[in-house]
Motif scaffolding. Sequence first.
Motif, PDB file in Angstrom:
ATOM      1  N   UNK A   1      -1.414   2.281   7.993  1.00  0.00           N
ATOM      2  CA  UNK A   1      -1.417   1.858   6.599  1.00  0.00           C
ATOM      3  C   UNK A   1      -1.677   0.359   6.539  1.00  0.00           C
ATOM      4  N   UNK A   2      -2.552  -0.036   5.625  1.00  0.00           N
ATOM      5  CA  UNK A   2      -2.822  -1.455   5.431  1.00  0.00           C
ATOM      6  C   UNK A   2      -1.692  -2.100   4.646  1.00  0.00           C
ATOM      7  N   UNK A   3      -1.291  -3.305   5.037  1.00  0.00           N
ATOM      8  CA  UNK A   3      -0.284  -4.049   4.299  1.00  0.00           C
ATOM      9  C   UNK A   3      -0.661  -5.514   4.317  1.00  0.00           C
ATOM     10  N   UNK A   4      -0.551  -6.163   3.176  1.00  0.00           N
ATOM     11  CA  UNK A   4      -0.868  -7.584   3.089  1.00  0.00           C
ATOM     12  C   UNK A   4       0.341  -8.413   3.520  1.00  0.00           C
ATOM     13  N   UNK A   5       0.070  -9.458   4.292  1.00  0.00           N
ATOM     14  CA  UNK A   5       1.119 -10.402   4.669  1.00  0.00           C
ATOM     15  C   UNK A   5       1.398 -11.292   3.465  1.00  0.00           C
ATOM     16  N   UNK A   6       2.518 -11.060   2.801  1.00  0.00           N
ATOM     17  CA  UNK A   6       2.821 -11.800   1.578  1.00  0.00           C
ATOM     18  C   UNK A   6       3.968 -12.794   1.770  1.00  0.00           C
ATOM     19  N   UNK A   7       4.093 -13.315   2.969  1.00  0.00           N
ATOM     20  CA  UNK A   7       5.110 -14.335   3.244  1.00  0.00           C
ATOM     21  C   UNK A   7       4.527 -15.710   2.933  1.00  0.00           C
TER      22      UNK A   7
ATOM     23  N   UNK B   1      -5.832  -2.891  -3.949  1.00  0.00           N
ATOM     24  CA  UNK B   1      -6.276  -1.530  -3.680  1.00  0.00           C
ATOM     25  C   UNK B   1      -7.585  -1.455  -2.929  1.00  0.00           C
ATOM     26  N   UNK B   2      -8.519  -2.364  -3.235  1.00  0.00           N
ATOM     27  CA  UNK B   2      -9.792  -2.348  -2.520  1.00  0.00           C
ATOM     28  C   UNK B   2      -9.579  -2.671  -1.038  1.00  0.00           C
ATOM     29  N   UNK B   3      -8.638  -3.561  -0.748  1.00  0.00           N
ATOM     30  CA  UNK B   3      -8.327  -3.875   0.649  1.00  0.00           C
ATOM     31  C   UNK B   3      -7.624  -2.706   1.327  1.00  0.00           C
ATOM     32  N   UNK B   4      -6.764  -2.028   0.575  1.00  0.00           N
ATOM     33  CA  UNK B   4      -6.062  -0.878   1.148  1.00  0.00           C
ATOM     34  C   UNK B   4      -7.071   0.186   1.578  1.00  0.00           C
ATOM     35  N   UNK B   5      -8.131   0.347   0.796  1.00  0.00           N
ATOM     36  CA  UNK B   5      -9.190   1.282   1.183  1.00  0.00           C
ATOM     37  C   UNK B   5     -10.011   0.727   2.344  1.00  0.00           C
ATOM     38  N   UNK B   6     -10.419  -0.527   2.235  1.00  0.00           N
ATOM     39  CA  UNK B   6     -11.312  -1.112   3.225  1.00  0.00           C
ATOM     40  C   UNK B   6     -10.713  -1.241   4.603  1.00  0.00           C
ATOM     41  N   UNK B   7      -9.401  -1.470   4.678  1.00  0.00           N
ATOM     42  CA  UNK B   7      -8.742  -1.660   5.967  1.00  0.00           C
ATOM     43  C   UNK B   7      -7.872  -0.476   6.354  1.00  0.00           C
TER      44      UNK B   7
ATOM     45  N   UNK C   1      -8.082   8.468   7.913  1.00  0.00           N
ATOM     46  CA  UNK C   1      -8.720   9.143   6.788  1.00  0.00           C
ATOM     47  C   UNK C   1      -7.718   9.391   5.665  1.00  0.00           C
ATOM     48  N   UNK C   2      -6.506   9.742   6.039  1.00  0.00           N
ATOM     49  CA  UNK C   2      -5.482  10.048   5.034  1.00  0.00           C
ATOM     50  C   UNK C   2      -5.125   8.811   4.220  1.00  0.00           C
ATOM     51  N   UNK C   3      -4.927   7.677   4.879  1.00  0.00           N
ATOM     52  CA  UNK C   3      -4.557   6.471   4.148  1.00  0.00           C
ATOM     53  C   UNK C   3      -5.730   5.973   3.301  1.00  0.00           C
ATOM     54  N   UNK C   4      -6.949   6.119   3.809  1.00  0.00           N
ATOM     55  CA  UNK C   4      -8.130   5.759   3.013  1.00  0.00           C
ATOM     56  C   UNK C   4      -8.235   6.629   1.770  1.00  0.00           C
ATOM     57  N   UNK C   5      -8.071   7.925   1.920  1.00  0.00           N
ATOM     58  CA  UNK C   5      -8.194   8.836   0.777  1.00  0.00           C
ATOM     59  C   UNK C   5      -7.167   8.512  -0.302  1.00  0.00           C
ATOM     60  N   UNK C   6      -5.944   8.190   0.119  1.00  0.00           N
ATOM     61  CA  UNK C   6      -4.902   7.848  -0.850  1.00  0.00           C
ATOM     62  C   UNK C   6      -5.246   6.557  -1.580  1.00  0.00           C
ATOM     63  N   UNK C   7      -5.742   5.575  -0.841  1.00  0.00           N
ATOM     64  CA  UNK C   7      -6.110   4.305  -1.461  1.00  0.00           C
ATOM     65  C   UNK C   7      -7.282   4.475  -2.426  1.00  0.00           C
TER      66      UNK C   7
END
Length: 337
Positions: A9-15, A173-179, A183-189
């Motif tokens: 799963x993609x996650x942004x570093x938000x620190x 959301x576009x990053x969640x798809x792109x990174x 396949x499952x995490x991409x489809x959800x994004x």
Amino acid sequence: MSYVHRGKEYSRDDRYVTNRITADGREGFPVEPGRYRLVVSRACPWAGRAVIVRRLLGLEAALPMAVAGPTHDERSWTFDLDPGGRDPVLGIERLREAYLALDPDYARGITVPAIVDVPTGRVVTNDFPRITIDMSLEWTAHHREGAPALYPPAARPEIDAVNEVVYADVNNGVYRAGFAGSQKSYAAAYERLFGRLDWLSERLEGSRYLVGDTLTEADVRLFTTLVRFDSVYHGHFKCNRQKLSEMPVLWAYARDLFQTPGFGDTVDFDHIKRHYFLVHADINPTGIVPAGPDLSGWLAPHGREALGGRPFGDGTPPGPVAAAEAVPSGHTPLVTG
């Protein structure tokens, strides 16, 4: 921009560095014209927000801007657009130097936008959602005459609510798809992104702007994703159910904003494409930067005036872009008026 992959799963570093520059200096950083330097890249959508808000509010003189080049490596953004490859005010080659001046052991993302304290050379903040809000609320003494109210008190709850879902489902959301790492995490994004875009289309079908009848912070935050959609996210990030230009309401809305002073005149499509297609070597290992798409459609009539609305409310449009901050010729369609 900084990314963390947790499993697939993609996650942004938000620190982020969350110091604030305030009118009363209550956190140790008072608003002082000329003291700070806003470091941006025109490639980055998060930095693009700050560039637009700064221009709409007329903060160019009070908060000078440094523009990093569109590409970087693991050592961070560089000032390769400047003579000698150094920012002429901060005297540094890489933004990383300002982060290390703050903390020699800094191990978080070296991101733009960042505001640097010029006397010390240290990053004050890279908290991009707060930066633009504080431009509206804390820098009021230095706003231009006729600056719009981008975060009006009565509308703040609705603006915040819209911003929350747009950030989660579209901006990020576009990053969640792109990174996506599976396949499952991409489809959800993918489903989440286009579900929210459909929701936005319905919301904007009868309303010129996202909240009320004037431009607000919410429009700025959505615009910086939409303006990159066909050039980058549709293909590079596999957000390909439709192009923006195939979504009639959102395409007209985006063109309306693009043609509004302060929006399109800050956009550099050349930098945008070079950043995504050259920096993301794991997605685009050939390093080929696409020649398209045709950008002339951004200047086509949008017809959104029929919905009414007053773009700047009781204010006025910003004046022409200063020559030193103009997007290079050929990097964007020419916006006039």
